[in-house]
Enzyme design. Sequence first.
Site, PDB file in Angstrom:
ATOM      1  CE  LYS A 282      -4.269   1.639   2.113  1.00 24.07           C
ATOM      2  NZ  LYS A 282      -5.286   1.402   3.160  1.00 24.07           N
ATOM      3  CD  GLU A 366     -19.313  -2.206   8.832  1.00 26.81           C
ATOM      4  OE1 GLU A 366     -18.472  -1.453   8.314  1.00 26.81           O
ATOM      5  OE2 GLU A 366     -19.599  -3.336   8.370  1.00 26.81           O
ATOM      6  NE  ARG A 394     -21.922  -2.955   4.565  1.00 26.53           N
ATOM      7  CZ  ARG A 394     -20.888  -3.621   4.063  1.00 26.53           C
ATOM      8  NH1 ARG A 394     -19.739  -3.611   4.702  1.00 26.53           N
ATOM      9  NH2 ARG A 394     -21.005  -4.309   2.961  1.00 26.53           N
TER      10      ARG A 394
END
Length: 620
Positions: A282, A366, A394
């Site tokens: 990354k 979540e 969610r």
Amino acid sequence: MPNILDKIEKANDIKNIPPEELEQLAWEIRRFLLEHVSKTGGHLASNLGCVELTIALHRCLTFPEDKLVWDVGHQAYTHKILTGRKDGFDTLRQFEGMSGFPKTKESDCDAFVVGHSSTSISAALGMAAARDMKGEKNKVFAVIGDGAMSGGMAFEALNNAARLKSNLVIVINDNNMSITENVGGMANYLSNIRTDEGYQHLKDGVESALRSVPKIGDRLADRIKRSKDSLKRLVVPGMLFEDMGLTYLGPIDGHNIEQMVRTFHNAKRMNEAVVVHVITKKGKGYAHAEKNPSLYHGVDPFEVKNGVAKQGKKETYTKIFGDICVRMAKDNPKIAVVCAAMPSGTGLMEYRREFPHRYFDVGIAEEHAVTFAAGLAASGMRPVVAIYSTFLQRAYDQILHDVCIDKLPVTFALDRGGLVGSDGETHQGVFDLSYLSNIPNLVVMAPKNKDELVDMMYFSVAYDGPTAVRYPRGEAYEGLKEFNQRIALGKSEVIYEGQEIALLAVGSMVETAEKVSDKLRLVGVNPTLINVRFVKPMDEELLLSLADRHRILVTMEENVKNGGFGEHVADFLLEQKRTENEFINVSLPDAFIEHGSVETLKKKFGLDADSIVERIMSRR
């Protein structure tokens, strides 16, 4: 030497680039991304990390016939460049400009609208099934990050993908570790031989021949198979996927284009779901992002040479929330904080350092975060669940069933409530007041300024039941400090007493309502200004009093109209047969709100002070 990137004008042009020029192309794309994202802001580190991966995918796929589904989608900038949209980067994430996420109405090369995590495998599996039912032959690829694999939906999809009898390629973009010894000759050899058509036919033929031996054939074949599987567990990575019935290839170097192209072509030949595991770095190619990828995940405009933001920020609601969590935890040993893979985004880095044993990052999960917090609360703790408004959607079922039915004392801290701007439709937090205020037992609050956020958090963790505190993204409002009445359940705060017009503002709209008041007073109108504080329960006593003393009632909220505070007020007054008042509902339309600055979007949808004053004056 002319730029190779200039040769990319439309989808599939990359197939005409000689292999020896692809490394230079990757360098030019990184330079292009840094030049543009440093001006507009956007997701940087994730896109720098998957440049070669995207090049390899585009070498193997034909667009738009083949389908490439990105998970979350904030890492699809190179995909946009390679599909002829590089000129749009001057308007990246700006109003009426190019989206920072895949968008089907922006390009037919974007297969699916995404913005939330862990969805790509499910969507791609659906596309593969549709392809098979229609008798088509196109390829379907899903790209999912290792972080997104922590979401339960990804595993639900993998479980079902194992049943597939046709091709689907699932690429795991793993940027959480350096390349290990598994990447190299042995891994490459195993990947190649296991995808070789001759090997597959030989394996099937040997097993069939063994099973045809009378009496002992089946037993012999099963024993050899068990021995082979035991050996594979010692030398072959990815046996979790293999045991689920998926073929696993990798891990391979996610910055080696040739190796990835070869592997993807092999994976495309198989009549089953295949997992290809690639290792990327990354932030690759930009030292500041490589050193601190999380800081450069989503950035505001910055100076490329030193990585410093062009404009300093004032104190944000996010930071204030994080600071108050630390203070509360020092005073109360029952405080625990739960987040879903976003400690930095929710302001919890200091809390994590101070209270590691009372800090729980559950990953991108979540639903689990909410029910886990319910378990903490049922056992005597006082959990605070810190999740962005858009992502808490969610976990609606878990909030309703696992927290609110039993009235458990869980505090939901909703960052990014209301308009968030540049991330667009998938990230605007404009539905929370509607979906939360419909749940019994749940108290829903929104602070007018930074000080009130602190007070509301203390009130929440002391309240004997579930609460939600909703606050906006960005700089904290510091005005109206002199108004700091003690918070009492279901009671609004009267800022100014006036006549004829009452402004009832929720949370961030109090600042706007103050501007509206100032403008109205300039034309001789002296309105009453109310800081609503509690969307649920509403201050019904105050509402009736306001209706008695004012001709026009104006509700103001950064939320969709349907199911919002304004509709609840109107319904209450109708039930009370208070139909003589004029009513103005300042809210957002029943629509998904596009990307653009918060100021631009407020003006477009009539939530700015001038637009509100105009609506009020037209009714006088």
